[in-house]
Scaffold this motif. Sequence first.
Motif, PDB file in Angstrom:
ATOM      1  N   ALA A 133       0.852  -1.190   0.000  1.00 58.03           N
ATOM      2  CA  ALA A 133       0.000   0.000   0.000  1.00 58.03           C
ATOM      3  C   ALA A 133       0.884   1.236   0.000  1.00 58.03           C
ATOM      4  CB  ALA A 133      -0.920   0.019   1.210  1.00 58.03           C
ATOM      5  N   LEU A 134       0.312   2.361  -0.381  1.00 63.23           N
ATOM      6  CA  LEU A 134       1.011   3.628  -0.358  1.00 63.23           C
ATOM      7  C   LEU A 134       0.427   4.460   0.773  1.00 63.23           C
ATOM      8  CD1 LEU A 134       0.847   4.394  -4.163  1.00 63.23           C
ATOM      9  CD2 LEU A 134       2.456   2.943  -2.931  1.00 63.23           C
ATOM     10  N   ILE A 135       1.225   4.719   1.787  1.00 64.65           N
ATOM     11  CA  ILE A 135       0.756   5.464   2.944  1.00 64.65           C
ATOM     12  C   ILE A 135       1.682   6.661   3.133  1.00 64.65           C
ATOM     13  CG2 ILE A 135       0.299   5.401   5.413  1.00 64.65           C
ATOM     14  CD1 ILE A 135      -0.115   2.393   5.157  1.00 64.65           C
ATOM     15  N   GLY A 136       1.136   7.848   3.125  1.00 63.83           N
ATOM     16  CA  GLY A 136       1.941   9.050   3.281  1.00 63.83           C
ATOM     17  C   GLY A 136       2.538   9.130   4.671  1.00 63.83           C
ATOM     18  N   PHE A 161       5.030  14.855   7.127  1.00 66.16           N
ATOM     19  CA  PHE A 161       5.276  15.907   6.139  1.00 66.16           C
ATOM     20  C   PHE A 161       4.960  15.435   4.722  1.00 66.16           C
ATOM     21  CE2 PHE A 161       6.891  18.066   9.586  1.00 66.16           C
ATOM     22  CZ  PHE A 161       7.995  17.451  10.136  1.00 66.16           C
ATOM     23  N   ALA A 162       4.194  14.361   4.585  1.00 63.12           N
ATOM     24  CA  ALA A 162       3.840  13.847   3.266  1.00 63.12           C
ATOM     25  C   ALA A 162       2.345  13.971   3.055  1.00 63.12           C
ATOM     26  CB  ALA A 162       4.270  12.386   3.128  1.00 63.12           C
ATOM     27  N   LYS A 163       1.939  13.801   1.820  1.00 62.03           N
ATOM     28  CA  LYS A 163       0.522  13.795   1.503  1.00 62.03           C
ATOM     29  C   LYS A 163      -0.095  12.500   2.024  1.00 62.03           C
ATOM     30  CE  LYS A 163       1.613  16.370  -2.661  1.00 62.03           C
ATOM     31  NZ  LYS A 163       1.708  16.333  -4.126  1.00 62.03           N
ATOM     32  N   VAL A 164      -1.225  12.590   2.693  1.00 64.12           N
ATOM     33  CA  VAL A 164      -1.853  11.430   3.322  1.00 64.12           C
ATOM     34  C   VAL A 164      -3.052  10.997   2.491  1.00 64.12           C
ATOM     35  CG1 VAL A 164      -2.911  10.534   5.423  1.00 64.12           C
ATOM     36  CG2 VAL A 164      -1.129  12.270   5.576  1.00 64.12           C
ATOM     37  N   PRO A 165      -2.964   9.849   1.783  1.00 61.35           N
ATOM     38  CA  PRO A 165      -4.047   9.457   0.898  1.00 61.35           C
ATOM     39  C   PRO A 165      -5.224   8.792   1.584  1.00 61.35           C
ATOM     40  CG  PRO A 165      -2.269   7.880   0.752  1.00 61.35           C
ATOM     41  CD  PRO A 165      -1.804   8.974   1.671  1.00 61.35           C
ATOM     42  N   PHE A 166      -5.157   8.563   2.912  1.00 63.16           N
ATOM     43  CA  PHE A 166      -6.250   7.931   3.633  1.00 63.16           C
ATOM     44  C   PHE A 166      -6.905   8.938   4.569  1.00 63.16           C
ATOM     45  CE2 PHE A 166      -3.444   4.175   2.908  1.00 63.16           C
ATOM     46  CZ  PHE A 166      -4.277   3.546   2.011  1.00 63.16           C
ATOM     47  N   SER A 185      10.165   0.478   8.233  1.00 60.81           N
ATOM     48  CA  SER A 185       9.257   0.955   7.195  1.00 60.81           C
ATOM     49  C   SER A 185      10.079   1.167   5.930  1.00 60.81           C
ATOM     50  CB  SER A 185       8.594   2.264   7.620  1.00 60.81           C
ATOM     51  OG  SER A 185       7.942   2.883   6.522  1.00 60.81           O
ATOM     52  N   LEU A 186       9.695   0.480   4.861  1.00 54.90           N
ATOM     53  CA  LEU A 186      10.338   0.687   3.560  1.00 54.90           C
ATOM     54  C   LEU A 186       9.553   1.762   2.822  1.00 54.90           C
ATOM     55  CD1 LEU A 186      12.397  -0.047   1.381  1.00 54.90           C
ATOM     56  CD2 LEU A 186      10.831  -1.852   0.627  1.00 54.90           C
ATOM     57  N   GLN A 187      10.245   2.803   2.437  1.00 55.52           N
ATOM     58  CA  GLN A 187       9.593   3.965   1.835  1.00 55.52           C
ATOM     59  C   GLN A 187      10.192   4.260   0.467  1.00 55.52           C
ATOM     60  OE1 GLN A 187      10.068   7.055   4.766  1.00 55.52           O
ATOM     61  NE2 GLN A 187       9.281   5.750   6.405  1.00 55.52           N
ATOM     62  N   LYS A 188       9.369   4.818  -0.411  1.00 53.24           N
ATOM     63  CA  LYS A 188       9.818   5.072  -1.782  1.00 53.24           C
ATOM     64  C   LYS A 188       9.406   6.467  -2.233  1.00 53.24           C
ATOM     65  CE  LYS A 188       9.789   3.097  -6.441  1.00 53.24           C
ATOM     66  NZ  LYS A 188       9.161   2.106  -7.344  1.00 53.24           N
ATOM     67  N   ASN A 189      10.299   7.113  -2.958  1.00 55.74           N
ATOM     68  CA  ASN A 189      10.000   8.376  -3.621  1.00 55.74           C
ATOM     69  C   ASN A 189       9.286   8.034  -4.919  1.00 55.74           C
ATOM     70  OD1 ASN A 189       9.933  10.823  -4.921  1.00 55.74           O
ATOM     71  ND2 ASN A 189      12.123  11.247  -4.714  1.00 55.74           N
ATOM     72  N   GLY A 197       9.491  15.048  -3.661  1.00 53.72           N
ATOM     73  CA  GLY A 197      10.139  15.372  -2.399  1.00 53.72           C
ATOM     74  C   GLY A 197       9.616  14.591  -1.219  1.00 53.72           C
ATOM     75  N   TYR A 198       8.612  13.751  -1.442  1.00 49.33           N
ATOM     76  CA  TYR A 198       8.027  12.956  -0.375  1.00 49.33           C
ATOM     77  C   TYR A 198       8.401  11.484  -0.537  1.00 49.33           C
ATOM     78  CZ  TYR A 198       4.993  17.012   0.326  1.00 49.33           C
ATOM     79  OH  TYR A 198       4.506  18.271   0.550  1.00 49.33           O
ATOM     80  N   HIS A 199       8.498  10.801   0.583  1.00 49.72           N
ATOM     81  CA  HIS A 199       8.632   9.344   0.585  1.00 49.72           C
ATOM     82  C   HIS A 199       7.358   8.749   1.178  1.00 49.72           C
ATOM     83  CE1 HIS A 199      12.888  10.162  -0.099  1.00 49.72           C
ATOM     84  NE2 HIS A 199      13.018   8.893  -0.441  1.00 49.72           N
ATOM     85  N   TYR A 200       6.952   7.618   0.645  1.00 46.95           N
ATOM     86  CA  TYR A 200       5.722   6.967   1.075  1.00 46.95           C
ATOM     87  C   TYR A 200       6.027   5.554   1.562  1.00 46.95           C
ATOM     88  CZ  TYR A 200       3.349  10.707  -1.473  1.00 46.95           C
ATOM     89  OH  TYR A 200       2.912  11.921  -1.914  1.00 46.95           O
ATOM     90  N   HIS A 201       5.378   5.200   2.665  1.00 47.29           N
ATOM     91  CA  HIS A 201       5.482   3.823   3.148  1.00 47.29           C
ATOM     92  C   HIS A 201       4.848   2.891   2.120  1.00 47.29           C
ATOM     93  CE1 HIS A 201       5.220   0.349   5.889  1.00 47.29           C
ATOM     94  NE2 HIS A 201       4.014   0.175   5.353  1.00 47.29           N
ATOM     95  N   ILE A 202       5.605   1.894   1.674  1.00 47.59           N
ATOM     96  CA  ILE A 202       5.046   0.914   0.750  1.00 47.59           C
ATOM     97  C   ILE A 202       5.022  -0.491   1.346  1.00 47.59           C
ATOM     98  CG2 ILE A 202       5.590   2.198  -1.351  1.00 47.59           C
ATOM     99  CD1 ILE A 202       8.077   0.351  -1.667  1.00 47.59           C
ATOM    100  N   CYS A 203       5.985  -0.795   2.217  1.00 46.53           N
ATOM    101  CA  CYS A 203       6.127  -2.163   2.736  1.00 46.53           C
ATOM    102  C   CYS A 203       6.826  -2.144   4.084  1.00 46.53           C
ATOM    103  CB  CYS A 203       6.951  -3.024   1.774  1.00 46.53           C
ATOM    104  SG  CYS A 203       6.069  -3.557   0.283  1.00 46.53           S
ATOM    105  N   GLY A 204       6.794  -3.286   4.742  1.00 42.66           N
ATOM    106  CA  GLY A 204       7.601  -3.499   5.931  1.00 42.66           C
ATOM    107  C   GLY A 204       8.892  -4.207   5.569  1.00 42.66           C
ATOM    108  N   GLY A 205       9.647  -4.536   6.583  1.00 43.70           N
ATOM    109  CA  GLY A 205      10.906  -5.260   6.419  1.00 43.70           C
ATOM    110  C   GLY A 205      11.521  -5.501   7.777  1.00 43.70           C
ATOM    111  N   SER A 206      12.628  -6.245   7.797  1.00 43.59           N
ATOM    112  CA  SER A 206      13.258  -6.604   9.065  1.00 43.59           C
ATOM    113  C   SER A 206      14.769  -6.472   8.966  1.00 43.59           C
ATOM    114  CB  SER A 206      12.915  -8.051   9.448  1.00 43.59           C
ATOM    115  OG  SER A 206      11.514  -8.239   9.532  1.00 43.59           O
TER     116      SER A 206
END
Length: 269
Positions: free
Chosen positions: A9-12, A15-20, A45-49, A54-63
């Motif tokens: 999922a894409l979660i802002g 300081f990012a845009k929040v799509p939910f 939290s794995l995040q992607k531009n 200029g924003y990064h969004y949470h896309i996935c988890g990780g360990s």
Amino acid sequence: MMRLVVLVALIGLTFAKVPFDPNAHNERVIGGYDAPPNYWKWQISLQKNLYDDGYHYHICGGSLIGASYVVTAAHCISSLDATLYRVVAGEHNIYEYSGTEQIIGVERITVHPDWNQDLAKGYDIALLKLATPASGSASVDLVNLPYPHQMLPHGYTCYITGWGLIQSFPSAAPDVLQQSPIQVVEHSVCSTWEWWGSNALKTMICAGGDGVISGCQGDSGGPLNCDTDGVWRLHGVVSYGPAGECNQYSKPTVFTRVSSYLDWINSVS
């Protein structure tokens, strides 16, 4: 045959845009509850531009499995351009900065060579080499790996953690890391036609399927945390679930079985 879906999922972020809908963030991983701050110290939290905005969004988890290595799901990686990604360790509230976070760039991405984007074939695992090592702290630590080919018995209780959706319709995402106990469904059960059938391989772990607790979009790549031998071990990496509602009866969350990939992990890291 039931359609499989990835749990991305894409979660802002802060300081990012929040799509939910921010008013929906008081729910609960589905069926879960707020994790204690920084208890799951290896969860990242794995995040992607995504949009070069200029924003990064949470896309996935990780360990965190090493100071410089994170394990996640291969399907979380839509581009091998490491500069698009970053890892946040020591995170708790994904919309607030608390001072415990370590924001680290990614130097290299290694996807399992047999991954072909078909979830039912397995190999849904990837390793990220961090640009700088994570620092051990009261909020950041490594997770132990399982023994080679270790399999857990039916009904064994583990924990799923993540910032994935806490309800499917309407979509709602949490601000705080969620956790929930979830029971392993052994392969002999999960591979029957009433469950996941031939989509469930021995290189996967099924957990849940009670119609209440499950991973969902945004939990992909995150851990299945299992206490064995008195220590927490990373037994699974969130891979897929059913289309539609995430918490469907007899359609448990499916994880990549880490114990099946230890030789590959060691060869990369």
